[in-house]
Write a protein that holds these residues in place. Sequence first.
Motif, PDB file in Angstrom:
ATOM      1  N   GLU A  59       6.399  68.151  18.842  1.00 39.68           N
ATOM      2  CA  GLU A  59       5.957  66.761  18.726  1.00 39.68           C
ATOM      3  C   GLU A  59       6.123  66.318  17.274  1.00 39.68           C
ATOM      4  N   GLN A  60       7.305  65.857  16.943  1.00 48.48           N
ATOM      5  CA  GLN A  60       7.625  65.442  15.588  1.00 48.48           C
ATOM      6  C   GLN A  60       7.095  64.028  15.367  1.00 48.48           C
ATOM      7  N   LYS A  61       5.822  63.951  15.045  1.00 49.50           N
ATOM      8  CA  LYS A  61       5.151  62.657  14.980  1.00 49.50           C
ATOM      9  C   LYS A  61       5.805  61.706  13.984  1.00 49.50           C
ATOM     10  N   ALA A  62       6.052  62.160  12.774  1.00 47.74           N
ATOM     11  CA  ALA A  62       6.622  61.281  11.751  1.00 47.74           C
ATOM     12  C   ALA A  62       7.986  60.770  12.177  1.00 47.74           C
ATOM     13  N   GLN A  63       8.828  61.675  12.699  1.00 50.56           N
ATOM     14  CA  GLN A  63      10.158  61.269  13.125  1.00 50.56           C
ATOM     15  C   GLN A  63      10.091  60.358  14.346  1.00 50.56           C
ATOM     16  N   ALA A  64       9.169  60.655  15.245  1.00 42.82           N
ATOM     17  CA  ALA A  64       9.020  59.840  16.449  1.00 42.82           C
ATOM     18  C   ALA A  64       8.592  58.416  16.107  1.00 42.82           C
ATOM     19  N   LEU A  65       7.687  58.288  15.161  1.00 40.16           N
ATOM     20  CA  LEU A  65       7.247  56.956  14.735  1.00 40.16           C
ATOM     21  C   LEU A  65       8.354  56.221  13.992  1.00 40.16           C
ATOM     22  N   ALA A  66       9.107  56.958  13.179  1.00 41.65           N
ATOM     23  CA  ALA A  66      10.226  56.341  12.471  1.00 41.65           C
ATOM     24  C   ALA A  66      11.285  55.864  13.460  1.00 41.65           C
ATOM     25  N   ASN A  67      11.543  56.658  14.481  1.00 44.44           N
ATOM     26  CA  ASN A  67      12.518  56.267  15.498  1.00 44.44           C
ATOM     27  C   ASN A  67      12.039  55.050  16.278  1.00 44.44           C
ATOM     28  N   ALA A  68      10.736  54.975  16.524  1.00 46.69           N
ATOM     29  CA  ALA A  68      10.189  53.816  17.230  1.00 46.69           C
ATOM     30  C   ALA A  68      10.354  52.547  16.393  1.00 46.69           C
ATOM     31  N   ASP A  69      10.092  52.649  15.092  1.00 50.78           N
ATOM     32  CA  ASP A  69      10.287  51.489  14.223  1.00 50.78           C
ATOM     33  C   ASP A  69      11.753  51.054  14.212  1.00 50.78           C
ATOM     34  N   TRP A  70      12.654  52.048  14.149  1.00 52.40           N
ATOM     35  CA  TRP A  70      14.085  51.732  14.140  1.00 52.40           C
ATOM     36  C   TRP A  70      14.507  51.070  15.448  1.00 52.40           C
ATOM     37  N   LEU A  71      14.014  51.595  16.579  1.00 50.61           N
ATOM     38  CA  LEU A  71      14.375  51.031  17.879  1.00 50.61           C
ATOM     39  C   LEU A  71      13.818  49.624  18.041  1.00 50.61           C
ATOM     40  N   TRP A  72      12.620  49.413  17.537  1.00 58.49           N
ATOM     41  CA  TRP A  72      11.992  48.096  17.603  1.00 58.49           C
ATOM     42  C   TRP A  72      12.785  47.079  16.785  1.00 58.49           C
ATOM     43  N   ARG A  73      13.259  47.513  15.620  1.00 57.71           N
ATOM     44  CA  ARG A  73      14.100  46.621  14.806  1.00 57.71           C
ATOM     45  C   ARG A  73      15.424  46.334  15.510  1.00 57.71           C
ATOM     46  N   LEU A  74      15.986  47.349  16.139  1.00 59.67           N
ATOM     47  CA  LEU A  74      17.242  47.162  16.871  1.00 59.67           C
ATOM     48  C   LEU A  74      17.064  46.155  17.999  1.00 59.67           C
ATOM     49  N   GLU A  75      15.955  46.251  18.726  1.00 58.69           N
ATOM     50  CA  GLU A  75      15.721  45.303  19.808  1.00 58.69           C
ATOM     51  C   GLU A  75      15.531  43.887  19.273  1.00 58.69           C
ATOM     52  N   HIS A  76      14.898  43.754  18.100  1.00 59.65           N
ATOM     53  CA  HIS A  76      14.791  42.440  17.479  1.00 59.65           C
ATOM     54  C   HIS A  76      16.178  41.901  17.149  1.00 59.65           C
ATOM     55  N   HIS A  77      17.040  42.773  16.629  1.00 59.54           N
ATOM     56  CA  HIS A  77      18.406  42.367  16.298  1.00 59.54           C
ATOM     57  C   HIS A  77      19.163  41.926  17.551  1.00 59.54           C
ATOM     58  N   LEU A  78      18.901  42.615  18.674  1.00 57.20           N
ATOM     59  CA  LEU A  78      19.568  42.276  19.931  1.00 57.20           C
ATOM     60  C   LEU A  78      18.911  41.107  20.651  1.00 57.20           C
ATOM     61  N   GLY A  79      17.743  40.699  20.176  1.00 53.01           N
ATOM     62  CA  GLY A  79      17.043  39.576  20.794  1.00 53.01           C
ATOM     63  C   GLY A  79      16.323  39.908  22.078  1.00 53.01           C
ATOM     64  N   ILE A  80      15.938  41.182  22.263  1.00 51.05           N
ATOM     65  CA  ILE A  80      15.254  41.583  23.500  1.00 51.05           C
ATOM     66  C   ILE A  80      13.865  42.150  23.230  1.00 51.05           C
ATOM     67  N   ALA A  81      13.374  42.005  22.006  1.00 53.39           N
ATOM     68  CA  ALA A  81      12.086  42.589  21.625  1.00 53.39           C
ATOM     69  C   ALA A  81      10.927  41.709  22.090  1.00 53.39           C
ATOM     70  N   VAL A  82      10.663  41.735  23.391  1.00 54.56           N
ATOM     71  CA  VAL A  82       9.578  40.915  23.945  1.00 54.56           C
ATOM     72  C   VAL A  82       8.523  41.793  24.626  1.00 54.56           C
ATOM     73  N   GLU A  83       8.617  43.109  24.430  1.00 50.71           N
ATOM     74  CA  GLU A  83       7.669  44.008  25.094  1.00 50.71           C
ATOM     75  C   GLU A  83       6.224  43.700  24.735  1.00 50.71           C
ATOM     76  N   ASP A  84       5.976  43.334  23.470  1.00 45.21           N
ATOM     77  CA  ASP A  84       4.600  43.048  23.070  1.00 45.21           C
ATOM     78  C   ASP A  84       4.056  41.821  23.785  1.00 45.21           C
ATOM     79  N   SER A  85       4.891  40.836  23.997  1.00 51.73           N
ATOM     80  CA  SER A  85       4.456  39.630  24.714  1.00 51.73           C
ATOM     81  C   SER A  85       4.126  39.951  26.168  1.00 51.73           C
TER      82      SER A  85
END
Length: 281
Positions: A59-85
């Motif tokens: 369970e690589q917590k630091a890497q997992a959180l970093a990957n989540a931030d990167w994926l979230w930014r990627l979804e914002h770039h793609l215009g599909i980051a609406v999961e929070d809504s």
Amino acid sequence: MESRGQVASHPVIDEAEDHARQGLLRRIRTPRRPRFWFEILLIAVSYWTYSLIRNAVPEQKAQALANADWLWRLEHHLGIAVEDSVNHALNSATWLIVGMNYYYATLHFVVTLGVLVWLYHSHPGRYAATRLALFATTAVALLGYYFFPLAPPRLMHGGHFVDTVVVHHTWGSMASGDLKHMSNQYAAMPSMHIGWSLWCGLTVFALSRVPWVRVLGLVYPTLTLMVIVATANHFWLDAVGGTVCLSFGFATASLWYGALPYALPRRVPVPGRAALLPVRA
């Protein structure tokens, strides 16, 4: 002239050995009538092994959180980051989100086992190939868990997602609440909720003869996609990862059996009979 000690190759023997190898491979790749006890044992052992390996991944917590931030930014770039809504909107309807928590916790297993049982009884000729597609899908997902640890949205720092299981005190996710220590919390990519539900949906849609059941086959993975996002257990792109894994699973089964599982005969030959069992409508 052959050198001393060298054994000459005999064309007839070589041809016979090649024919025997091809015959053995053909027998292995030919769908057979599944044996109930063997299938129960195989499913139990396979799921236990999958869970053991999945949860043994560090369970690589630091890497997992970093990957989540990167994926979230990627979804914002793609215009599909609406999961929070989606998460906040559906969380406001308590009865709905509680139902989704239980959906997430139970149907993933219940429906998949139900489809396997249905295949076993109604489509034994297609059972082995379709089961292989499911198993290959699940096996390749382990590579994602190992090489790309990913925190789900509900565990992101500053993501402002609601962990609906914790907030509503429901039994929902093996990675939330009192059960979080029994499961790897950073194995969100790919989503096997999507991989398995899409396998179920496509199988039911392709093989069922009842129109409304076929429609349910398409609705099930669609609802599952909404559930995994609404409960903040997955990103949209986790679902894409699950779909890619399923594609690999069907490709593996098709290569092994020489055809898509759904294209194989519904029934298998019965020992002592030359013809296939009759096909019921």
